[in-house]
Design an enzyme around this catalytic site. Structure first.
Site, mmCIF file in Angstrom:
data_model
loop_
_atom_site.group_PDB
_atom_site.id
_atom_site.type_symbol
_atom_site.label_atom_id
_atom_site.label_comp_id
_atom_site.label_asym_id
_atom_site.label_seq_id
_atom_site.Cartn_x
_atom_site.Cartn_y
_atom_site.Cartn_z
ATOM 1 N N GLY A 22 -2.840 -7.926 -2.482
ATOM 2 C CA GLY A 22 -1.395 -7.796 -2.263
ATOM 3 C C GLY A 22 -0.871 -8.866 -1.319
ATOM 4 O O GLY A 22 0.100 -8.647 -0.590
ATOM 5 N N ALA A 23 -1.484 -10.052 -1.350
ATOM 6 C CA ALA A 23 -1.147 -11.099 -0.381
ATOM 7 C C ALA A 23 0.197 -11.755 -0.651
ATOM 8 O O ALA A 23 0.674 -12.534 0.183
ATOM 9 C CB ALA A 23 -2.247 -12.158 -0.352
ATOM 10 N N SER A 24 0.825 -11.461 -1.775
ATOM 11 C CA SER A 24 2.152 -12.014 -2.031
ATOM 12 C C SER A 24 3.245 -11.119 -1.453
ATOM 13 O O SER A 24 4.424 -11.490 -1.459
ATOM 14 C CB SER A 24 2.382 -12.199 -3.536
ATOM 15 O OG SER A 24 2.306 -10.951 -4.210
ATOM 16 N N SER A 152 -1.157 5.325 4.942
ATOM 17 C CA SER A 152 0.252 5.408 5.322
ATOM 18 C C SER A 152 0.441 6.629 6.211
ATOM 19 O O SER A 152 -0.329 7.593 6.120
ATOM 20 C CB SER A 152 1.132 5.547 4.071
ATOM 21 O OG SER A 152 2.464 5.897 4.409
ATOM 22 N N TYR A 165 2.622 9.717 -3.876
ATOM 23 C CA TYR A 165 2.291 8.554 -3.047
ATOM 24 C C TYR A 165 1.550 8.998 -1.793
ATOM 25 O O TYR A 165 0.497 8.444 -1.450
ATOM 26 C CB TYR A 165 3.568 7.809 -2.677
ATOM 27 C CG TYR A 165 3.392 6.770 -1.587
ATOM 28 C CD1 TYR A 165 2.852 5.524 -1.881
ATOM 29 C CD2 TYR A 165 3.755 7.052 -0.271
ATOM 30 C CE1 TYR A 165 2.676 4.573 -0.883
ATOM 31 C CE2 TYR A 165 3.586 6.106 0.726
ATOM 32 C CZ TYR A 165 3.053 4.869 0.418
ATOM 33 O OH TYR A 165 2.881 3.932 1.416
ATOM 34 N N LYS A 169 -2.485 8.205 -0.521
ATOM 35 C CA LYS A 169 -2.822 7.614 0.772
ATOM 36 C C LYS A 169 -3.716 8.565 1.587
ATOM 37 O O LYS A 169 -4.636 8.116 2.282
ATOM 38 C CB LYS A 169 -1.545 7.281 1.545
ATOM 39 C CG LYS A 169 -0.700 6.193 0.884
ATOM 40 C CD LYS A 169 -1.499 4.907 0.690
ATOM 41 C CE LYS A 169 -0.654 3.772 0.154
ATOM 42 N NZ LYS A 169 -1.406 2.509 0.025
ATOM 43 N N ILE A 198 8.096 0.063 8.228
ATOM 44 C CA ILE A 198 7.944 -1.360 8.514
ATOM 45 C C ILE A 198 9.104 -2.142 7.895
ATOM 46 O O ILE A 198 9.446 -1.954 6.725
ATOM 47 C CB ILE A 198 6.604 -1.901 7.964
ATOM 48 C CG1 ILE A 198 5.433 -1.059 8.501
ATOM 49 C CG2 ILE A 198 6.434 -3.371 8.321
ATOM 50 C CD1 ILE A 198 5.305 -1.024 10.009
#
Length: 257
Positions: A22-24, A152, A165, A169, A198
């Protein structure tokens, strides 16, 4: 004592190789950037946003670091193994795995169907666990490794409107705490990082009025920054964090939700 060398040995990552998924994305790119600044060579995974991944690699290279972007669909059965193979072919080893990639949807529990559950589990849980497993093979041979999966605060406390979701997590938190004890004798640690609200990430999921409400329950009185999450991840990947294992580290500014 050479204080500079001591700090480099304890908190530096020179000659280490890191895979960051997920580096983008906002948090993934921050993790890749920070690890590179600590001395690690980075294999930056992306799924579709090639432009951002290549821009990240160019930025890291301009700062004197090493970063190679690799496109991969981690939801496919062989995706995680192929990504690890790419790291081994490029750098010869894998020391660090940071599994940031994930999917978040907003849907009430009663409106969630089996397809929603399967999709989120495949992306958020199965792909992260499969990648960690693939990384563990070379790590166990080398008798060293650091794995950080992304949970999360929703997985720790629940979050209305995001039940599936949150469930995926929570499953990652439990997996990390369970698997950690199986490999710790080889100087391998497995931890989860659980970000709260965030900036540039959670803002997409909150209206202006919701943001104001959320801020009332955050002790710091503000949203977190991706770099603040990345600094925790980098620490967990250093030799200094060798006794932090099987933990879920909350990065939420003192949130009370």
């Amino acid at each position: 004592m050479d204080t500079t060398q001591h700090l480099a040995d304890r908190y530096g990552l020179a000659d280490r190789v890191a895979i960051v998924t997920g580096a983008s994305g906002n948090i993934g790119s921050a993790c890749a950037r920070d690890l590179a600044r600590c001395g690690a060579s980075v294999l930056a995974h992306y799924h579709s946003n090639e432009a951002k991944a290549r821009a990240l690699a160019e930025e890291i290279s301009a700062e004197g670091g090493k970063c190679v972007p690799v496109k991969m669909d981690l939801s496919t059965p062989d995706g995680p193994d192929r990504l690890v193979r790419a790291a081994l072919d490029e750098f010869g080893k894998v020391d660090i795995c940071v599994a940031v990639a994930g999917l978040r949807t907003r849907k009430p529990a009663m409106a969630t169907d089996p397809k929603d559950v399967a999709g989120l589990m495949a992306t958020n849980f199965h792909s992260a666990v499969s990648l960690a497993k693939a990384c563990l093979r070379p790590m166990m041979r080398a008798r060293y490794g650091r794995i950080v999966v992304f949970g999360s605060t929703a997985g720790a406390n629940g979050l209305s409107g995001h039940s599936v979701y949150a469930g995926t997590k929570a499953a990652l938190h439990a997996w990390a705490s369970s698997a950690a004890g199986e490999v710790s004798g080889r100087d391998i640690t497995i931890n989860a990082v659980a970000p709260g609200a965030i900036r540039a990430d959670d803002l997409d999921f909150h209206s202006s009025s919701e943001q104001e409400l959320v801020l009332r329950f955050i002790g710091a009185g503000r949203f977190g920054e991706p770099d603040e999450v990345a600094s925790v991840v980098s620490f967990l990947c250093t030799p200094a964090a060798s006794y932090v294992n099987g933990s879920t580290v909350l990065v939420h500014g003192g949130a009370r939700f």
